[in-house]
Design a protein around this motif. Structure first.
Motif, mmCIF file in Angstrom:
data_model
loop_
_atom_site.group_PDB
_atom_site.id
_atom_site.type_symbol
_atom_site.label_atom_id
_atom_site.label_comp_id
_atom_site.label_asym_id
_atom_site.label_seq_id
_atom_site.Cartn_x
_atom_site.Cartn_y
_atom_site.Cartn_z
ATOM 1 N N LEU A 117 -28.116 -88.169 42.807
ATOM 2 C CA LEU A 117 -28.339 -88.551 44.294
ATOM 3 C C LEU A 117 -29.562 -87.861 44.738
ATOM 4 O O LEU A 117 -30.556 -88.386 45.918
ATOM 5 C CB LEU A 117 -27.269 -87.635 44.997
ATOM 6 C CG LEU A 117 -26.954 -87.945 46.710
ATOM 7 C CD1 LEU A 117 -27.144 -89.398 46.872
ATOM 8 C CD2 LEU A 117 -25.827 -87.509 46.962
ATOM 9 N N LYS A 118 -29.915 -86.430 44.394
ATOM 10 C CA LYS A 118 -31.276 -85.791 44.637
ATOM 11 C C LYS A 118 -32.508 -86.866 44.210
ATOM 12 O O LYS A 118 -33.512 -86.784 45.024
ATOM 13 C CB LYS A 118 -31.541 -84.495 44.054
ATOM 14 C CG LYS A 118 -30.394 -83.358 44.797
ATOM 15 C CD LYS A 118 -30.490 -82.099 43.906
ATOM 16 C CE LYS A 118 -29.508 -81.107 44.549
ATOM 17 N NZ LYS A 118 -29.781 -80.035 44.212
ATOM 18 N N GLN A 119 -32.296 -87.381 43.069
ATOM 19 C CA GLN A 119 -33.612 -88.158 42.685
ATOM 20 C C GLN A 119 -33.691 -89.336 43.648
ATOM 21 O O GLN A 119 -34.913 -89.543 43.951
ATOM 22 C CB GLN A 119 -33.039 -88.645 41.179
ATOM 23 C CG GLN A 119 -33.169 -87.576 40.146
ATOM 24 C CD GLN A 119 -32.830 -87.850 38.688
ATOM 25 O OE1 GLN A 119 -32.705 -89.030 38.648
ATOM 26 N NE2 GLN A 119 -33.246 -86.753 37.871
ATOM 27 N N THR A 120 -32.537 -90.011 43.886
ATOM 28 C CA THR A 120 -32.538 -91.203 45.077
ATOM 29 C C THR A 120 -33.175 -90.709 46.229
ATOM 30 O O THR A 120 -34.015 -91.392 46.744
ATOM 31 C CB THR A 120 -31.287 -91.716 45.316
ATOM 32 O OG1 THR A 120 -30.511 -92.029 43.847
ATOM 33 C CG2 THR A 120 -31.154 -92.727 45.779
ATOM 34 N N PHE A 121 -32.713 -89.433 46.776
ATOM 35 C CA PHE A 121 -33.411 -89.122 48.004
ATOM 36 C C PHE A 121 -34.863 -88.608 48.033
ATOM 37 O O PHE A 121 -35.803 -88.902 48.730
ATOM 38 C CB PHE A 121 -32.650 -87.678 48.571
ATOM 39 C CG PHE A 121 -31.681 -87.980 49.331
ATOM 40 C CD1 PHE A 121 -31.478 -88.854 50.415
ATOM 41 C CD2 PHE A 121 -30.394 -87.416 48.861
ATOM 42 C CE1 PHE A 121 -30.236 -89.066 50.940
ATOM 43 C CE2 PHE A 121 -28.957 -87.752 49.725
ATOM 44 C CZ PHE A 121 -29.011 -88.445 50.749
ATOM 45 N N ALA A 122 -35.568 -88.111 47.084
ATOM 46 C CA ALA A 122 -36.777 -87.847 46.756
ATOM 47 C C ALA A 122 -37.514 -89.135 46.642
ATOM 48 O O ALA A 122 -38.791 -89.321 47.250
ATOM 49 C CB ALA A 122 -36.885 -86.890 45.458
ATOM 50 N N THR A 123 -37.031 -90.256 46.004
ATOM 51 C CA THR A 123 -37.504 -91.522 45.921
ATOM 52 C C THR A 123 -37.618 -92.295 47.310
ATOM 53 O O THR A 123 -38.880 -92.772 47.645
ATOM 54 C CB THR A 123 -36.757 -92.459 45.042
ATOM 55 O OG1 THR A 123 -36.637 -92.063 43.668
ATOM 56 C CG2 THR A 123 -37.564 -93.744 44.807
ATOM 57 N N VAL A 124 -36.466 -92.149 48.049
ATOM 58 C CA VAL A 124 -36.626 -92.766 49.407
ATOM 59 C C VAL A 124 -37.576 -92.046 50.440
ATOM 60 O O VAL A 124 -38.584 -92.536 51.162
ATOM 61 C CB VAL A 124 -35.234 -92.566 50.233
ATOM 62 C CG1 VAL A 124 -35.081 -93.054 51.478
ATOM 63 C CG2 VAL A 124 -34.231 -93.383 49.240
ATOM 64 N N LYS B 26 -23.364 -84.031 37.493
ATOM 65 C CA LYS B 26 -24.517 -85.047 37.125
ATOM 66 C C LYS B 26 -24.689 -86.143 38.299
ATOM 67 O O LYS B 26 -25.633 -86.589 38.602
ATOM 68 C CB LYS B 26 -23.968 -86.042 36.098
ATOM 69 C CG LYS B 26 -23.811 -85.258 34.680
ATOM 70 C CD LYS B 26 -23.021 -85.852 33.616
ATOM 71 C CE LYS B 26 -22.955 -85.315 32.521
ATOM 72 N NZ LYS B 26 -22.371 -85.869 31.261
ATOM 73 N N LYS B 27 -23.643 -86.476 39.165
ATOM 74 C CA LYS B 27 -23.711 -87.135 40.317
ATOM 75 C C LYS B 27 -24.522 -86.761 41.207
ATOM 76 O O LYS B 27 -25.790 -87.369 41.937
ATOM 77 C CB LYS B 27 -22.384 -87.724 40.836
ATOM 78 C CG LYS B 27 -21.472 -88.299 40.112
ATOM 79 C CD LYS B 27 -20.167 -88.520 40.778
ATOM 80 C CE LYS B 27 -19.153 -89.389 40.008
ATOM 81 N NZ LYS B 27 -17.881 -89.619 40.718
ATOM 82 N N MET B 28 -24.624 -85.216 41.540
ATOM 83 C CA MET B 28 -25.575 -84.626 42.645
ATOM 84 C C MET B 28 -27.160 -84.911 42.076
ATOM 85 O O MET B 28 -27.911 -85.089 42.860
ATOM 86 C CB MET B 28 -25.218 -83.478 42.914
ATOM 87 C CG MET B 28 -23.800 -83.112 43.462
ATOM 88 S SD MET B 28 -23.799 -83.947 45.422
ATOM 89 C CE MET B 28 -25.036 -83.034 45.867
ATOM 90 N N THR B 29 -27.187 -84.680 40.857
ATOM 91 C CA THR B 29 -28.625 -84.702 40.218
ATOM 92 C C THR B 29 -29.175 -86.256 40.601
ATOM 93 O O THR B 29 -30.358 -86.283 40.879
ATOM 94 C CB THR B 29 -28.733 -84.316 38.815
ATOM 95 O OG1 THR B 29 -28.054 -82.981 38.444
ATOM 96 C CG2 THR B 29 -30.083 -84.520 38.446
#
Length: 878
Positions: free
Chosen positions: A90-97, A85-88
């Motif tokens: 984090l990926k969403q955060t990187f995509a947003t950045v 769940k944490k990795m999911t």
């Protein structure tokens, strides 16, 4: 709690790397074993109870372990779910950045494009503003000059070098405006006149300043004036002023009369029109002129590189003046004088002058490649970078060395095509395109572009660029232009062929004259004078041998035939007959031809030199064969037709001389011709075929002469033997002369044999000598076998016959041929038939060497004994 303690085992027993069931059982039953050892009867119950307790403990431990494993699996599963769940998130955060960065980059690109467009617009506005300011300034200058006001220009002139440069640019643009404004109003006429007058005064002032600085050797002021005039009109006038006042063209030596200089220098070339002399050295004054040119160009580069903004153009103009006026003028005078004297003098002067000119060009090309071109390349690079250090183009210390230190390796490479001039110094690029284009066009016509040429040199591979400078092609063209009228279009080759024919006729003149004189005599004595000047002693033959040997040894290549100028005019050497082949005449032909080949290789283009060598060689082989050797050998062969006269044994010297000439031709071909035609296979093949045909024909003629000479010698011996008298072998008892010396025909015949042997030894090789002497000896043996069967021999005559046979055998023994010695030994045995007693004759014929002969032959000799019929020797022999 460690489960090992429950079994009474050491701590950590179950976590050790290796586990052994036997050891485990032994450990837990150790106490029971010790108790059992004390009892005499084995009791299993303690062991059973121990194992039951251990088994129960193991089962409990297994259950506990399973419970622990289940608990850990549940915990791990829970932790894995949290990590996923944490990795999911984090990926969403990187995509947003990332999306934010992309939007930011797009915005930055848009801002940059706008900024660039704004900068370009500002730059255009600035250029237009500067352009407008420059146009305004030009209009103001134009208006002031139209009113006759030159105060501003005068003020700029008083502002030093920068002001003078500004005035130069301004006047150049004003002149361009005036030239382009063809339909100007009448009110502009005053401005036009004022601009032209001020420009003329400005140029004269700058030229006077340059000339004054030139006289004072003021490099700084010379540079200011030269660069100012270069910006004003391309620098044409200042370059002319520099060249016109150059001491090289104003020296007393140059100002002298060309005719008087050429006359004095030409007189020093002794023997220039004599084919018997080696070519003289180059013209002394021309060599001195070239040496002065080398020194002048090496030294002037130090001045030119500091003074002129485009030094390569000035070097070209200076070299052009030297070649097209000074050198060409003297060469025309020198070659004209040589041409009036003789073709040979003209060709020798042309060749030596071309060689010296080529050496001069190669020295200048080397100086260009090592000093001039690198300096100009640094200059162009510095100009592009905007940093021009003072004294950048100063000559290196090693550049002022003498011309002898520059190698003269011949190079015929053509440099890269040089482009347009990069223009005069112009720091005002805001002129309109039409004016700038006109300036570039004028500058392109004024000289060769250094920048474009350098770019071409840099763009080529390092191997192709080795040793090639900016002036390489220009110097080659200068050299070619000097001699083009004398060489191009077949002019040189026509002159060379005409000279070669004339020289060959001169070399063969004694032979042709003697042959013509013989042909005017009566037929019977037509060839008696051929050998009139030959001596009969050994010293003559020794001299002939030494001359021929020196000819063969002297053929060391072009210009090396003979080594000495003496005895090369076609006359006979010592011991060589007049009117026939001589080594001196052949050496003269080969030397004249070798010198012509050297000139052809020097003067002709590399692509044409092989063909020229082939044409000149064809002329040599035709002259040497058809005009000289074959007629001479035919005369020799014709001299052997009259068998009533004694054949002159000096014909052997003709055979020897012809053989020497053939060897000289072969050496000449290998050393003087092959090096220059070896690269052209078809020309080499044709020359070899032509040379081999000549040598083959000479060898065939010599074989025919040898065979005819053998026949003539045999016929002469036959004539001598026919003079034998019938009573020669029936002498009186008191005729002691016959007993001691033999008969007169024998003496004459043996004397002739000795002379034949001597002539062969002096003139022929071992194989040819043995062949001819063998043929003569066999013929004599055959004749003697017939001869002695014609005369009746008395008892005293037998002694005379034995004496004759001894002399014949001795003469043949001097030939040194074992087969002939054996044959004449048998003849000596045959002569014994006439001296032995009748009773001993049968044993002589049956037991000795004569037993191998035919019986009929022996009977014929026995029959010639005076007592053969009275004593019945024939019947006894049969």
């Amino acid at each position: 709690m460690d489960p090992s303690r429950a079994f009474g085992l050491p701590e950590g027993y179950f976590v050790q790397p290796g586990f052994s069931a036997d050891e485990f059982i032994e450990q837990i039953s150790q106490g029971d074993l010790e108790f059992a050892k004390k009892s005499a009867i084995f009791e299993p119950k303690p062991f059973v109870r121990t194992f039951e307790r251990a088994l129960q403990k193991l089962i409990d431990a297994q259950d506990e372990l399973g419970a622990n494993i289940s608990s850990l699996e549940r915990s791990t599963k829970s932790y894995s779910e949290d990590h996923r769940k944490k990795m999911t998130r984090l990926k969403q955060t990187f995509a947003t950045v990332g999306s934010s960065f992309e939007r930011l980059e797009t915005q930055i690109s848009e801002v940059s494009s706008n900024t660039i467009r704004i900068g370009e617009q500002l730059d255009t506005v600035a250029k237009e503003k500067d352009r407008a300011g420059a146009i305004k300034e030009l209009v103001e200058f134009y208006a002031e000059l139209n009113e006759g006001n030159t105060a501003r220009l005068d003020e700029l002139l008083d502002g030093g070098s920068e002001g003078m440069m500004k005035v130069a640019h301004t006047l150049r643009r004003l002149n361009t405006i005036v030239v382009d404004n063809q339909y100007s109003a009448p009110t502009d006429t005053a401005a036009k006149r004022q601009i032209e007058k001020y420009s003329e005064d400005f140029e004269k002032t700058m030229l006077r300043s340059f000339e004054a600085a030139y006289r004072d050797s003021d490099i700084h002021n010379m540079s200011i004036a030269a660069r100012t005039l270069d910006a004003f009109n391309g620098g044409v006038s200042v370059v002319k002023a520099y060249i016109n006042q150059h001491p090289f063209f104003l020296s007393s030596m140059i100002s002298q009369s060309q005719d008087s200089i050429a006359e004095a220098s030409y007189q020093s070339m002794e023997g220039i029109s004599d084919i018997t002399h080696l070519p003289p050295p180059p013209d002394r004054w021309l060599a001195q002129l070239f040496a002065d040119t080398r020194d002048m160009m090496f030294k002037d580069w130090a001045v030119i590189s500091k003074v002129f903004p485009r030094p390569i153009d000035v070097m070209q103009q200076l070299l052009k003046r030297v070649f097209e006026q000074t050198i060409q003028s003297y060469l025309e005078t020198l070659l004209g004088r040589a041409d009036r004297q003789s073709k040979l003098a003209f060709l020798r002067v042309l060749s030596s002058s071309h060689l010296e000119t080529r050496k001069l060009v190669e020295d200048l090309q080397r100086f260009d490649a090592e000093t001039v071109t690198p300096a100009v390349m640094v200059l162009e690079s510095t100009r592009r970078s905007g940093n021009m250090p003072q004294g950048l183009l100063d000559m290196p210390n090693n550049a002022q060395t003498s011309s002898a230190q520059f190698s003269r390796s011949r190079s015929k490479k053509t440099p890269a095509k040089q482009g347009d001039n990069n223009g005069a110094i112009d720091d005002d690029d805001d002129m309109d395109d039409e004016v700038a284009a006109r300036d570039r066009l004028g500058e392109a016509r004024s000289g060769v572009s250094s920048a474009v040429a350098i770019a071409a040199l840099i763009g080529r591979s390092e191997g192709d660029n080795a040793g090639v400078g900016l002036l390489h092609g220009f110097l080659n063209r200068c050299c070619d232009d000097l001699f083009e009228s004398y060489i191009a279009g077949g002019n040189y080759m026509s002159a060379e062929q005409a000279h070669l024919k004339e020289a060959f006729r001169h070399a063969l003149a004694p032979f042709l004259r003697a042959r013509a004189e013989r042909q005017t005599t009566t037929r019977g004595n037509a060839l008696l004078g051929m050998f009139s000047n030959i001596t009969k002693d050994n010293s003559a033959s020794q001299a002939n041998s030494s001359v021929a040997s020196s000819g063969a040894a002297g053929l060391g290549g072009i210009g090396g035939i003979g080594g000495s100028s003496t005895n090369l005019a076609g006359g006979q050497a010592a011991g060589e007959p007049e009117g026939t082949v001589t080594t001196a005449a052949a050496r003269t032909l080969l030397q004249v031809h070798a010198e012509a080949i050297a000139r052809a290789v020097e003067l002709e283009n590399d692509n044409l030199s092989a063909g020229s060598v082939a044409r000149l060689t064809s002329l040599l082989t035709a002259t040497l064969g058809d005009d000289y050797m074959f007629p001479a050998l035919e005369d020799v062969m014709e001299s052997l037709q009259d068998l009533r006269q004694e054949p002159d044994l000096r014909i052997f010297s003709v055979i020897r001389t012809a053989n020497i000439i053939v060897r000289l031709v072969q050496i000449h071909f290998q050393r003087a011709l092959v090096p220059f035609v070896g690269t052209s296979s078809y020309i080499y093949r044709d020359m070899v075929a032509e040379k081999n045909q000549l040598m083959s024909r000479v060898e065939m003629s010599l074989n025919l002469i040898s065979n005819k000479l053998i026949g003539a010698c045999t016929q002469w011996i036959t004539g001598i033997l026919n003079k034998q008298r019938k009573n020669d072998f029936r002498p009186a008892d008191d005729d002691f002369t016959a007993f001691e010396m033999g008969t007169q025909p024998c003496r004459q015949c043996t004397d002739y044999l000795y002379r034949v042997r001597q002539a062969c030894q002096q003139n022929l090789g071992v194989e040819n000598r043995e062949r001819i002497l063998t043929d003569v000896g066999i013929a004599l043996h055959r004749m003697l076998m017939e001869h002695f069967r014609k005369y009746v021999v008395s008892v005293a005559g037998g002694l005379v016959l034995v004496k004759d046979m001894s002399k014949y055998r001795e003469a043949i023994g001097s030939f040194g041929i074992p087969a002939l010695v054996e044959k004449f030994s048998i003849l000596q045995d045959i002569s014994n038939i006439f001296v032995v007693q009748p009773a001993s004759l049968k044993s002589l014929l049956d037991e000795g060497p004569l037993a191998r002969l035919d019986r009929a032959t022996l009977q014929a000799f026995v029959q010639m004994r005076e007592d053969s019929k009275t004593s019945g020797l024939v019947r006894q022999f049969m």
